[in-house]
Design an enzyme around this catalytic site. Structure first.
Site, mmCIF file in Angstrom:
data_model
loop_
_atom_site.group_PDB
_atom_site.id
_atom_site.type_symbol
_atom_site.label_atom_id
_atom_site.label_comp_id
_atom_site.label_asym_id
_atom_site.label_seq_id
_atom_site.Cartn_x
_atom_site.Cartn_y
_atom_site.Cartn_z
ATOM 1 N N HIS A 14 0.872 -1.177 0.000
ATOM 2 C CA HIS A 14 0.000 0.000 0.000
ATOM 3 C C HIS A 14 0.915 1.236 0.000
ATOM 4 O O HIS A 14 2.019 1.172 0.542
ATOM 5 C CB HIS A 14 -0.837 -0.052 1.282
ATOM 6 C CG HIS A 14 -1.906 0.981 1.409
ATOM 7 N ND1 HIS A 14 -1.654 2.255 1.830
ATOM 8 C CD2 HIS A 14 -3.233 0.916 1.186
ATOM 9 C CE1 HIS A 14 -2.793 2.935 1.878
ATOM 10 N NE2 HIS A 14 -3.771 2.143 1.492
ATOM 11 N N ASP A 52 2.808 -5.046 7.977
ATOM 12 C CA ASP A 52 1.558 -4.301 7.804
ATOM 13 C C ASP A 52 0.425 -5.326 7.867
ATOM 14 O O ASP A 52 0.213 -6.096 6.930
ATOM 15 C CB ASP A 52 1.592 -3.580 6.452
ATOM 16 C CG ASP A 52 0.275 -2.896 6.117
ATOM 17 O OD1 ASP A 52 -0.708 -3.095 6.853
ATOM 18 O OD2 ASP A 52 0.241 -2.176 5.103
ATOM 19 N N GLN A 105 -4.755 -5.709 6.623
ATOM 20 C CA GLN A 105 -5.761 -6.586 6.002
ATOM 21 C C GLN A 105 -5.700 -8.009 6.564
ATOM 22 O O GLN A 105 -6.210 -8.945 5.939
ATOM 23 C CB GLN A 105 -5.570 -6.625 4.472
ATOM 24 C CG GLN A 105 -5.730 -5.291 3.777
ATOM 25 C CD GLN A 105 -7.164 -4.744 3.819
ATOM 26 O OE1 GLN A 105 -8.106 -5.432 4.209
ATOM 27 N NE2 GLN A 105 -7.327 -3.504 3.423
ATOM 28 N N LYS A 128 -10.756 -1.002 10.196
ATOM 29 C CA LYS A 128 -10.898 -2.168 9.311
ATOM 30 C C LYS A 128 -11.244 -3.427 10.097
ATOM 31 O O LYS A 128 -11.380 -4.509 9.544
ATOM 32 C CB LYS A 128 -9.606 -2.394 8.508
ATOM 33 C CG LYS A 128 -9.332 -1.271 7.497
ATOM 34 C CD LYS A 128 -8.058 -1.542 6.728
ATOM 35 C CE LYS A 128 -7.520 -0.313 6.050
ATOM 36 N NZ LYS A 128 -8.170 -0.001 4.776
ATOM 37 N N CYS A 187 -4.735 2.541 -3.658
ATOM 38 C CA CYS A 187 -3.481 3.024 -3.051
ATOM 39 C C CYS A 187 -2.322 2.078 -3.332
ATOM 40 O O CYS A 187 -1.415 1.911 -2.496
ATOM 41 C CB CYS A 187 -3.619 3.260 -1.554
ATOM 42 S SG CYS A 187 -4.750 4.566 -1.147
HETATM 43 N N1 PMP Z 1 -1.936 -1.028 4.435
HETATM 44 C C1 PMP Z 1 -2.893 -1.781 3.882
HETATM 45 C C2 PMP Z 1 -2.561 -3.174 3.419
HETATM 46 C C3 PMP Z 1 -4.181 -1.267 3.745
HETATM 47 O O1 PMP Z 1 -5.139 -2.006 3.189
HETATM 48 C C4 PMP Z 1 -4.451 0.047 4.206
HETATM 49 C C5 PMP Z 1 -5.827 0.667 4.059
HETATM 50 N N2 PMP Z 1 -6.375 0.561 2.773
HETATM 51 C C6 PMP Z 1 -3.420 0.776 4.785
HETATM 52 C C7 PMP Z 1 -2.180 0.199 4.878
HETATM 53 C C8 PMP Z 1 -3.633 2.170 5.307
HETATM 54 O O2 PMP Z 1 -4.518 2.151 6.371
HETATM 55 P P1 PMP Z 1 -5.083 3.493 6.984
HETATM 56 O O3 PMP Z 1 -5.599 4.306 5.835
HETATM 57 O O4 PMP Z 1 -6.204 3.036 7.884
HETATM 58 O O5 PMP Z 1 -3.992 4.164 7.717
#
Ligand code: PMP
Length: 407
Positions: A124, A201, A204, A227, A365
């Site tokens: 991401h 990270d 997910q 999430k 993203c």
């Molecule tokens: N890493 C991953 C794998 C994600 O799916 C996301 C959210 N789409 C993020 C980081 C960023 O999370 P946040 O916007 O809640 O900070």
């Protein structure tokens, strides 16, 4: 979970029971954010109505109650991820802030010109940009583990990538755009073999499967509350004490200090060293309520229910002509990314929306992932335990209708 159990659990999510453009809402954007059960909303309401006060400061009763609830929430999180100590759990604003904190503080302490940081090509943006920023500042290089056409990391490249210059490896447990579940334990072990610490990270992952930081032996792990059925604005950074103790603070301010004179400040101990200012007290308590809610259902049952739903979706989506799956790893979780023929993902998503079906379209993203596949983006349907086979049927029917219009 049986279909009657799912029906019962859906009552905890009043938001799901509404119509969009005259159709029952089919919410398949859970990877972006999950809905919040009444159990979490009630805890937030009770906090603001019953014991709102600032934490760690007041001698008065309400402040004590709020502090106890906030620190109890930390303990709930520590238990959820199987951390050895509560103080290894830092409250942040979310995954993004957790990664920025580690990149910035680790970078300040340990990166120098000629060093490198390793990530993967499926990260991401929040696990790319902070590393690019600190690498640029420190004269370090960012190196990337590639993935193959199925969206599987090419781990045969790992050994040569993890050379003497590498100071840290940061990668995702589950890809949010391809749904690939990476062989995390194996990758962490390979890095540790070379004394390289790892940031995981888990944005997910933690809502779909049990994750034990001690079993993984991971050095840092981050995720977002929103999430995993919790509020927005709250997230978690887990760090091994030995690492967190070695890092300088992230932000300066109240609570992160032991003593301040106009000449010098002595920093507070963990976890307060990394929690400058008034934290998101309600968010922390709400997140703890969400984790308790997940535990009350059971992560095993959630995992099995979602896996069965994914299987059903994969089978039913074969009925849609010209559907191209993006990301075909054997081990996938939580989402299906695809394209409908030559249609732009945005158009497909808009036609689904008009039928009450909420999906995500675009690059999620993960622009580098889209560039590697040579596509502008994907349509992503992502699941929670409260989704039903009927909703998959609605998605399939919606796609068939979109295909008749677009193709
Ligand atoms: N890493 C991953 C794998 C994600 O799916 C996301 C959210 N789409 C993020 C980081 C960023 O999370 P946040 O916007 O809640 O900070």
């Amino acid at each position: 979970l049986s279909s009657s159990e799912i029906k019962e659990l859906r009552r905890d999510f009043p938001i799901l029971n509404q119509k969009v453009y005259g159709h029952p809402l089919v919410y398949l954007d859970n990877a972006a954010t999950t809905q919040k059960p009444s159990q979490v909303l009630e805890v937030l309401d009770n906090y603001y109505k019953g014991f709102n006060a600032n934490v760690h400061r007041g001698v008065h009763h309400l402040s004590q109650v709020a502090t106890d609830a906030y620190e109890e929430a930390r303990k709930t999180v520590a238990d959820y991820i199987d951390a050895g100590e509560d103080h290894e759990v830092i409250f942040t604003r979310g995954t993004t802030e957790g990664i920025n904190l580690v990149a910035s503080c680790f970078g300040k302490a340990f990166l120098k010109p000629g060093d490198s940081v390793v990530i993967t090509a499926m990260e991401h943006h929040s696990n790319i940009v902070p590393w690019q920023m600190i690498c640029e500042e420190k004269g370090a290089t960012l190196k990337v583990i590639p993935f193959d056409e199925n969206g599987v990391l090419q781990l045969d490249k790992l050994d040569s990538l993890l050379d003497d210059s590498v100071r840290i490896l940061a990668f995702t447990y589950v890809s949010n755009s391809l749904a690939t579940v990476n062989p995390v334990k194996e990758i962490i072990a390979a890095a540790h073999n070379k004394n390289i610490p790892v940031l995981l990270d888990a944005a997910q992952a933690v809502q779909h499967m049990a994750v034990s930081v001690r079993e993984l032996d991971v050095d840092f792990m981050v995720f977002s509350g929103h999430k995993i059925y919790g509020p927005t604005g709250i997230g978690i950074l887990y760090g091994k004490r030995e690492w967190l103790d070695k890092l300088p603070p992230y932000q300066g301010g109240g609570d992160m200090i032991k003593t301040v004179t106009l000449e010098k400040t002595i920093y507070n101990e963990l976890p307060f060293k990394f929690e400058a200012g008034t934290p998101d007290i309600a968010g922390a308590i709400g997140l703890a309520a969400a984790l308790k809610y997940v535990n009350s259902i059971g992560l095993g049952r959630i995992h099995d229910t979602e896996a069965a739903l994914m299987d059903y979706a994969m089978e039913q989506l074969q009925k849609v002509d010209q559907l191209r799956m993006i990301g075909q790893a054997k081990n996938r979780s939580g989402a299906i990314s695809f394209l409908l023929g030559s249609a732009h993902p945005f158009d497909t998503g808009e036609l689904l929306d008009k039928q009450g079906i909420a999906v995500r379209t675009g690059h999620h993203c993960c622009q580098p992932v889209m560039d590697i596949f040579g596509i502008p983006g994907t349509v992503r349907a992502s699941f929670a335990f409260y989704n039903t086979a009927g909703e998959i049927d609605a998605l399939v029917a919606g796609l068939q209708r979109a295909a008749r219009i677009l193709l």
